[in-house]
Scaffold this motif. Sequence first.
Motif, short mmCIF file in Angstrom:
data_model
loop_
_atom_site.label_atom_id
_atom_site.label_comp_id
_atom_site.label_asym_id
_atom_site.label_seq_id
_atom_site.Cartn_x
_atom_site.Cartn_y
_atom_site.Cartn_z
N SER A 93 0.87 -1.19 0.00
CA SER A 93 0.00 0.00 0.00
C SER A 93 0.90 1.23 0.00
N CYS A 94 0.30 2.39 -0.15
CA CYS A 94 1.10 3.63 -0.08
C CYS A 94 1.84 3.67 1.26
N ALA A 95 1.15 3.18 2.30
CA ALA A 95 1.72 3.26 3.65
C ALA A 95 2.89 2.31 3.85
N THR A 96 3.09 1.37 2.94
CA THR A 96 4.27 0.50 3.03
C THR A 96 5.54 1.35 2.99
N CYS A 97 5.53 2.38 2.17
CA CYS A 97 6.71 3.24 2.03
C CYS A 97 6.53 4.58 2.72
N HIS A 98 5.31 4.89 3.13
CA HIS A 98 5.06 6.17 3.79
C HIS A 98 4.43 5.89 5.15
N ASN A 99 5.30 5.84 6.16
CA ASN A 99 4.93 5.38 7.49
C ASN A 99 4.67 6.58 8.41
N THR A 115 14.28 4.05 -6.65
CA THR A 115 15.58 4.62 -7.05
C THR A 115 15.89 5.93 -6.33
N ARG A 116 14.92 6.37 -5.49
CA ARG A 116 15.18 7.55 -4.66
C ARG A 116 14.64 7.27 -3.26
N ASN A 117 15.03 8.12 -2.33
CA ASN A 117 14.57 8.00 -0.96
C ASN A 117 13.11 8.48 -0.88
N PHE A 131 5.68 18.28 -6.73
CA PHE A 131 5.83 17.02 -6.01
C PHE A 131 6.89 16.14 -6.66
N PHE A 132 7.49 15.31 -5.81
CA PHE A 132 8.63 14.45 -6.12
C PHE A 132 9.93 15.26 -6.06
N TRP A 133 11.02 14.55 -5.85
CA TRP A 133 12.32 15.20 -5.70
C TRP A 133 12.67 16.04 -6.93
N ASP A 134 12.21 15.55 -8.10
CA ASP A 134 12.53 16.29 -9.33
C ASP A 134 11.40 17.21 -9.76
N GLU A 172 -2.61 13.83 -9.88
CA GLU A 172 -1.79 13.19 -10.92
C GLU A 172 -0.68 12.37 -10.29
N GLN A 173 -0.13 12.92 -9.20
CA GLN A 173 0.96 12.25 -8.51
C GLN A 173 0.58 10.82 -8.11
N VAL A 174 -0.61 10.61 -7.55
CA VAL A 174 -0.95 9.29 -7.00
C VAL A 174 -0.94 8.20 -8.07
N PHE A 206 17.23 19.63 -7.03
CA PHE A 206 16.14 18.84 -6.45
C PHE A 206 15.24 19.74 -5.61
N LYS A 207 14.00 19.26 -5.39
CA LYS A 207 13.06 19.98 -4.53
C LYS A 207 13.65 20.08 -3.12
N THR A 208 13.62 21.27 -2.54
CA THR A 208 14.10 21.44 -1.17
C THR A 208 13.04 20.90 -0.21
C1 HEC Z 1 7.64 1.37 -3.02
C2 HEC Z 1 7.59 2.55 -2.21
C3 HEC Z 1 6.50 3.57 -2.44
C4 HEC Z 1 5.15 3.36 -2.54
C5 HEC Z 1 4.39 2.05 -2.55
C6 HEC Z 1 4.55 4.67 -2.65
N1 HEC Z 1 5.52 5.64 -2.62
FE1 HEC Z 1 5.22 7.65 -2.62
N2 HEC Z 1 7.21 7.95 -2.79
C7 HEC Z 1 8.15 6.94 -2.81
C8 HEC Z 1 9.42 7.48 -3.24
C9 HEC Z 1 10.71 6.70 -3.41
C10 HEC Z 1 9.20 8.86 -3.48
C11 HEC Z 1 10.20 9.85 -4.06
C12 HEC Z 1 10.21 9.56 -5.57
C13 HEC Z 1 10.79 10.65 -6.42
O1 HEC Z 1 10.87 11.77 -5.96
O2 HEC Z 1 11.12 10.38 -7.57
C14 HEC Z 1 7.80 9.11 -3.18
C15 HEC Z 1 7.19 10.37 -3.26
C16 HEC Z 1 5.85 10.61 -2.99
C17 HEC Z 1 5.22 11.92 -2.95
C18 HEC Z 1 5.90 13.25 -3.20
C19 HEC Z 1 5.99 14.10 -1.96
C20 HEC Z 1 6.63 15.44 -2.18
O3 HEC Z 1 6.60 16.25 -1.25
O4 HEC Z 1 7.18 15.73 -3.24
C21 HEC Z 1 3.90 11.71 -2.66
C22 HEC Z 1 2.82 12.77 -2.50
C23 HEC Z 1 3.71 10.28 -2.54
N3 HEC Z 1 4.91 9.65 -2.72
C24 HEC Z 1 2.48 9.68 -2.30
C25 HEC Z 1 2.28 8.30 -2.48
C26 HEC Z 1 0.96 7.68 -2.59
C27 HEC Z 1 -0.36 8.41 -2.51
C28 HEC Z 1 1.17 6.35 -2.76
C29 HEC Z 1 0.14 5.25 -2.99
C30 HEC Z 1 -0.68 5.40 -4.17
C31 HEC Z 1 2.62 6.14 -2.73
N4 HEC Z 1 3.24 7.34 -2.58
C32 HEC Z 1 3.20 4.90 -2.81
C33 HEC Z 1 7.96 5.63 -2.48
C34 HEC Z 1 6.72 5.00 -2.52
#
Ligand code: HEC
Length: 377
Positions: A87-93, A114-116, A129-132, A140-142, A291-293
């Motif tokens: 789920s999203c929460a797997t990586c966003h705790n 490939t990024r943190n 949104f995203f580092w880049d 759109e991000q989701v 990158f995004k600060t």
């Molecule tokens: C496998 C791990 C993983 C999962 C699953 C995941 N994310 Fe992420 N998330 C990341 C990573 C890594 C980045 C940074 C990627 C990048 O910047 O290129 C990121 C970045 C983001 C950002 C950008 C935040 C910002 O301030 O720029 C948002 C919002 C986000 N995720 C929401 C979600 C949502 C909503 C889901 C589920 C639909 C989700 N993520 C699922 C790993 C994950």
Amino acid sequence: MRLRKKHIALFWLLASAGLVFQACRKDEKAPLKKTPYQRTYINPYTIFPEKYGLPQLPQDNPLSEEGVYLGRMLFYDPVLSLDSTISCATCHNQKNAFADPVKYSTGIFGLESTRNASALYNLAYSRVFFWDARQKTLREQVLEPIQAHNEMALTLPLLQQRLKRIPRYKEWFAKAFDSEPDIFNMALAMEQFMLTIVSKDSRFTDFWPGKFSKLTAQEREGALLFNGLVDEDPVTGALSGGADCFHCHGSVFVQANNPNFGGIASNGLNPLVTDKGFGAISGLSSDIGTFKTPSLLNIALTAPYMHDGRFKTLDEVIDHYSDHIRFDAPNLHPQIKVHGPKQRLLTPTQKAALKAYLLTMTDTVFINNPAYSNPFK
Ligand code: HEC
Ligand code: HEC
């Protein structure tokens, strides 16, 4: 102008014709009128604190209790991944301010990102949104992680089919949007949930901008370093004074959103760039390696640090800014370059003070707020 009026008139004509038509049809089918579900819209003033001001919220996606709850369920639901494990929460705790306490996150089939992973809070105030900085809206991000081969690896049509078969989603899409489960409204619901994730209860937020009496002497020294300009001795050229973090990590959000001044920047990590960052998005060589600060609220909870998770601790981060800026990094931000190639060497006492100040930014109310927690537990 005339044309627009005409269009509007035509629209209303068609719309009312449609309503009459629908009303007739409904009456034929179901003589007993069903009262439509009344959703509860959220007053943004109850979510965003006065100190932050109201963010620019998307006009076409008003926050409702039902929409936010639906978005929250989706955020925590592994059904959004191909094998229903991620789920999203797997990586966003939540305990880590919605970041992931590892350098790279593990997605589906054990594949690595490939990024943190970014921390998620106060996103309503973020314009990219995203580092880049490749996405401009959360809706759109989701869609990206859901489809990314190394994150959730699902196709949108398949996800729509799945959601339609799950009773709780039939119920909550109807409540939130008067619709069957579909991808468009799914994205809107997740946008709503993420817009409501607010961190506002750290000691830093209380102190900001200058209630120094709320800080210890050490934290106060850190505040002066963080928010002070670097001085250059005109004779010896020695650097002293502040450590100038505020130009890029400024405001009550400890983040710069203005792309012209530190919102997207290079802080001198790499002489040779393997990840072009924003440069790959804009296509400009003047953006390579930028990158995004990130916001520094909750920074004590979101280790490891930087887009590639290269620093394990805040001490390593502070050592970087003090001792190891790469002045040969492409597109190093002018504010850091201005005194280069001399490093702004901080003493151990100053480093400790800067760290103490960063530690005032932790918001334990936010990471324990049940409104953002897993609704399935
Ligand atoms: C496998 C791990 C993983 C999962 C699953 C995941 N994310 Fe992420 N998330 C990341 C990573 C890594 C980045 C940074 C990627 C990048 O910047 O290129 C990121 C970045 C983001 C950002 C950008 C935040 C910002 O301030 O720029 C948002 C919002 C986000 N995720 C929401 C979600 C949502 C909503 C889901 C589920 C639909 C989700 N993520 C699922 C790993 C994950
Ligand atoms: C010129 C703008 C700029 C200045 C000045 C600056 N930073 Fe940064 N900071 C950034 C950028 C950009 C990043 C992300 C860089 C990356 O990952 O490639 C960052 C990242 C960080 C991070 C890691 C955040 C995370 O979530 O991984 C910390 C901590 C940090 N900075 C602290 C500081 C401190 C302390 C100072 C002052 C000594 C400072 N910064 C000065 C632009 C700046």
